[in-house]
Design a protein around this motif. Structure first.
Motif, PDB file in Angstrom:
ATOM      1  N   ARG A  86       3.188  10.512   1.557  1.00 41.45           N
ATOM      2  CA  ARG A  86       3.318   9.368   2.285  1.00 41.45           C
ATOM      3  C   ARG A  86       2.862   9.668   3.772  1.00 41.45           C
ATOM      4  NH1 ARG A  86       5.057   6.197   5.985  1.00 41.45           N
ATOM      5  NH2 ARG A  86       6.804   7.568   6.209  1.00 41.45           N
ATOM      6  N   LEU A  87       3.500  10.821   4.227  1.00 38.34           N
ATOM      7  CA  LEU A  87       3.212  11.024   5.729  1.00 38.34           C
ATOM      8  C   LEU A  87       1.595  11.030   6.051  1.00 38.34           C
ATOM      9  CD1 LEU A  87       4.499  12.100   8.550  1.00 38.34           C
ATOM     10  CD2 LEU A  87       3.859  14.352   7.643  1.00 38.34           C
ATOM     11  N   LEU A 124       7.068  16.482  -1.796  1.00 38.71           N
ATOM     12  CA  LEU A 124       5.670  16.062  -1.925  1.00 38.71           C
ATOM     13  C   LEU A 124       5.434  14.467  -1.398  1.00 38.71           C
ATOM     14  CD1 LEU A 124       2.460  16.746  -2.414  1.00 38.71           C
ATOM     15  CD2 LEU A 124       3.152  16.354  -4.948  1.00 38.71           C
ATOM     16  N   ALA A 125       6.443  13.818  -2.097  1.00 35.99           N
ATOM     17  CA  ALA A 125       6.420  12.540  -1.826  1.00 35.99           C
ATOM     18  C   ALA A 125       6.426  11.993  -0.345  1.00 35.99           C
ATOM     19  CB  ALA A 125       7.339  11.688  -2.627  1.00 35.99           C
ATOM     20  N   VAL A 155      -1.647  20.251   9.868  1.00 38.08           N
ATOM     21  CA  VAL A 155      -1.425  18.799  10.151  1.00 38.08           C
ATOM     22  C   VAL A 155       0.263  18.663  10.041  1.00 38.08           C
ATOM     23  CG1 VAL A 155      -1.603  16.392   9.642  1.00 38.08           C
ATOM     24  CG2 VAL A 155      -3.674  17.600   9.366  1.00 38.08           C
ATOM     25  N   ALA A 156       0.753  18.986   9.089  1.00 36.94           N
ATOM     26  CA  ALA A 156       2.196  18.988   8.887  1.00 36.94           C
ATOM     27  C   ALA A 156       2.676  20.190   8.064  1.00 36.94           C
ATOM     28  CB  ALA A 156       2.677  17.580   8.397  1.00 36.94           C
ATOM     29  N   VAL A 157       4.113  20.672   8.048  1.00 37.17           N
ATOM     30  CA  VAL A 157       4.468  21.488   7.148  1.00 37.17           C
ATOM     31  C   VAL A 157       6.019  20.893   6.829  1.00 37.17           C
ATOM     32  CG1 VAL A 157       5.463  23.921   7.036  1.00 37.17           C
ATOM     33  CG2 VAL A 157       3.533  23.486   8.296  1.00 37.17           C
ATOM     34  N   SER A 158       6.317  21.067   5.379  1.00 36.27           N
ATOM     35  CA  SER A 158       7.684  20.580   5.005  1.00 36.27           C
ATOM     36  C   SER A 158       8.365  21.797   4.289  1.00 36.27           C
ATOM     37  CB  SER A 158       7.555  19.399   4.032  1.00 36.27           C
ATOM     38  OG  SER A 158       7.079  19.878   2.828  1.00 36.27           O
ATOM     39  N   GLU A 159       9.617  21.618   3.688  1.00 38.57           N
ATOM     40  CA  GLU A 159      10.370  22.890   3.123  1.00 38.57           C
ATOM     41  C   GLU A 159       9.267  23.700   2.061  1.00 38.57           C
ATOM     42  OE1 GLU A 159      13.848  21.760   1.534  1.00 38.57           O
ATOM     43  OE2 GLU A 159      14.318  23.865   1.071  1.00 38.57           O
ATOM     44  N   VAL A 197       0.798  -1.231   0.006  1.00 43.37           N
ATOM     45  CA  VAL A 197       0.098  -0.099  -0.081  1.00 43.37           C
ATOM     46  C   VAL A 197       0.911   1.201  -0.138  1.00 43.37           C
ATOM     47  CG1 VAL A 197      -1.823  -0.906   1.071  1.00 43.37           C
ATOM     48  CG2 VAL A 197      -0.227  -0.236   2.433  1.00 43.37           C
ATOM     49  N   MET A 198       0.402   2.261  -0.674  1.00 48.30           N
ATOM     50  CA  MET A 198       1.369   3.351  -0.772  1.00 48.30           C
ATOM     51  C   MET A 198       1.600   4.163   0.590  1.00 48.30           C
ATOM     52  SD  MET A 198       0.608   7.071  -2.880  1.00 48.30           S
ATOM     53  CE  MET A 198       0.799   6.459  -4.635  1.00 48.30           C
ATOM     54  N   ALA A 199       0.894   4.029   1.622  1.00 51.31           N
ATOM     55  CA  ALA A 199       1.145   4.492   2.833  1.00 51.31           C
ATOM     56  C   ALA A 199       2.535   3.727   3.337  1.00 51.31           C
ATOM     57  CB  ALA A 199      -0.283   4.349   3.850  1.00 51.31           C
ATOM     58  N   LEU A 200       2.773   2.671   3.018  1.00 54.87           N
ATOM     59  CA  LEU A 200       3.838   1.878   3.794  1.00 54.87           C
ATOM     60  C   LEU A 200       5.062   1.902   2.754  1.00 54.87           C
ATOM     61  CD1 LEU A 200       1.919  -0.990   5.612  1.00 54.87           C
ATOM     62  CD2 LEU A 200       2.479   1.310   6.270  1.00 54.87           C
ATOM     63  N   LEU A 201       4.943   2.411   1.500  1.00 56.08           N
ATOM     64  CA  LEU A 201       6.168   2.290   0.815  1.00 56.08           C
ATOM     65  C   LEU A 201       7.244   3.486   1.360  1.00 56.08           C
ATOM     66  CD1 LEU A 201       4.312   2.460  -2.820  1.00 56.08           C
ATOM     67  CD2 LEU A 201       5.711   0.705  -1.992  1.00 56.08           C
TER      68      LEU A 201
END
Ligand SMILES: [Zn+2]
Ligand SMILES: [Zn+2]
Length: 344
Positions: free
Chosen positions: A259-260, A254-255, A212-216, A115-119
């Motif tokens: 995924r997160l 983005l990946a 929920v989350a922030v990345s670069e 599943v994509m969530a665990l890749l």
């Protein structure tokens, strides 16, 4: 008190029904997912069965003498045909275009049970790079007006094929829904001189309650006027109207973010059925200042019923701020290690 909230982008109203509100954790499905095998002899997407699908459009890696990680193939049961030249006809009040369109399937992994969530993040990045490559190729076709990238996971999300895959459909017309959203965005730009998504992002980052989350390069947030529990949007922090404008570095970021979010939903809500879709500017409006592309992730935890069909208004039983708090707490560090361990 229940509350009606208006979506800033669509102007649609939703009922946030706090009276019948449910705690976020109650949304976790009770259903047992059946344990899948890594290889299924009859599955057209499993390695060794390539002849069961139309010839591939793209393969990663491209070398034919090594096993593939991902394949892009024309959908065998395509909703639209890639051969035709779109031509419009009008007869009295009836208007039509012949069924031209491109319908790709992206087989995301050779492993039937994955599943994509665990890749691993790098695998998800590979899939997103494929989206980008095909998106760019299709954007050059003058017959195409709109490209929709989407993934359906689970029966309630509209798929019966277990093997992990996503899809891309390019159409010769732009839907009314997309056009209306575009017009709302343009109207906002005319009134305020600013992209309404950029403005919303800066307000949300200041208020923090739905982040929920922030990345670069990306921000993931719960939608203020979310039509259903846990609708999560991922926006690029830099203004971009089209997914085609994303850089390679941003694809990798983005990946990680996608995924997160998928892993948080997977672990927090017991692997819910979901759709995600990339909302990008139509092909003729790629560099406009007033539209901002994003990824919309929609877990399918509730059903659309009569009120929604009759009014166009949705009832959401989970407060978006409570959903945010819940998702923030789902720890997915553990998952990363499991996924890494499972990597061939
Ligand atoms: Zn399979
Ligand atoms: Zn913007």
């Amino acid at each position: 008190m229940p509350e009606l909230r208006q979506n800033f982008a669509t102007k649609e109203w939703v009922v946030i029904a706090t009276e019948r509100s449910r705690r976020p954790e109650e949304m976790a499905s009770k259903r047992e997912r059946k344990q899948l095998a890594s290889y299924v002899a009859t599955c057209p997407f499993c390695p060794g069965n390539e002849k069961l699908t139309p010839p591939e459009v793209l393969r990663v890696p491209t070398a034919m003498d090594v096993p593939w990680h991902a394949r892009v193939i024309p959908n065998k049961f395509a909703a639209l045909s890639r051969e035709a030249q779109p031509s419009r006809t009008m007869h009295r009040l009836r208007r039509s275009v012949n069924g031209f369109g491109v319908h790709d399937v992206i087989v995301e992994t050779p492993d039937h049970a994955q599943v994509m969530a665990l890749l691993p993040d790098s695998y998800v990045a590979e899939i997103l790079h494929i989206y980008k490559t095909r998106y760019d190729e299709l954007s050059l076709d003058p017959r195409i007006a709109l490209i929709t990238i989407f993934k359906n996971h689970g029966l309630d999300a509209g798929t019966s094929l277990e093997h992990p895959h996503s899809q891309m459909i390019a159409t010769p017309v732009t839907s009314l829904q997309v056009r209306e959203r575009f017009q709302q965005a343009l109207r906002h730009f005319d009134d305020f001189g600013e992209c309404m998504f950029c403005q919303m992002l800066s307000e949300e980052l200041e208020e923090q309650v739905r982040i929920v989350a922030v990345s670069e390069h990306f921000v993931a947030l719960e939608v203020y006027a979310s039509p259903a529990p846990f609708c999560t949007h991922i926006y690029p922090r830099r203004h971009m109207a089209s997914f085609g404008d994303i850089s390679a570095t941003e694809v990798n970021d983005l990946a990680r973010m996608l995924r997160l979010i998928l892993a948080k939903l997977y672990h927090g809500l017991a692997d819910p059925d979901f759709n995600f879709t990339i909302r990008s500017a139509p092909a003729d409006s790629v560099s406009v200042k007033y539209f901002h592309w994003y990824v919309s992730v929609i877990p399918r935890l509730t059903r659309v019923a009569g009120f929604e069909l009759g009014s166009g208004m949705f009832i959401n039983t989970v407060l978006p701020e409570a959903a945010t708090e819940f998702l923030r707490k789902v720890d997915v560090e553990m998952v990363k290690n499991t996924a890494a361990a499972a990597t061939p």
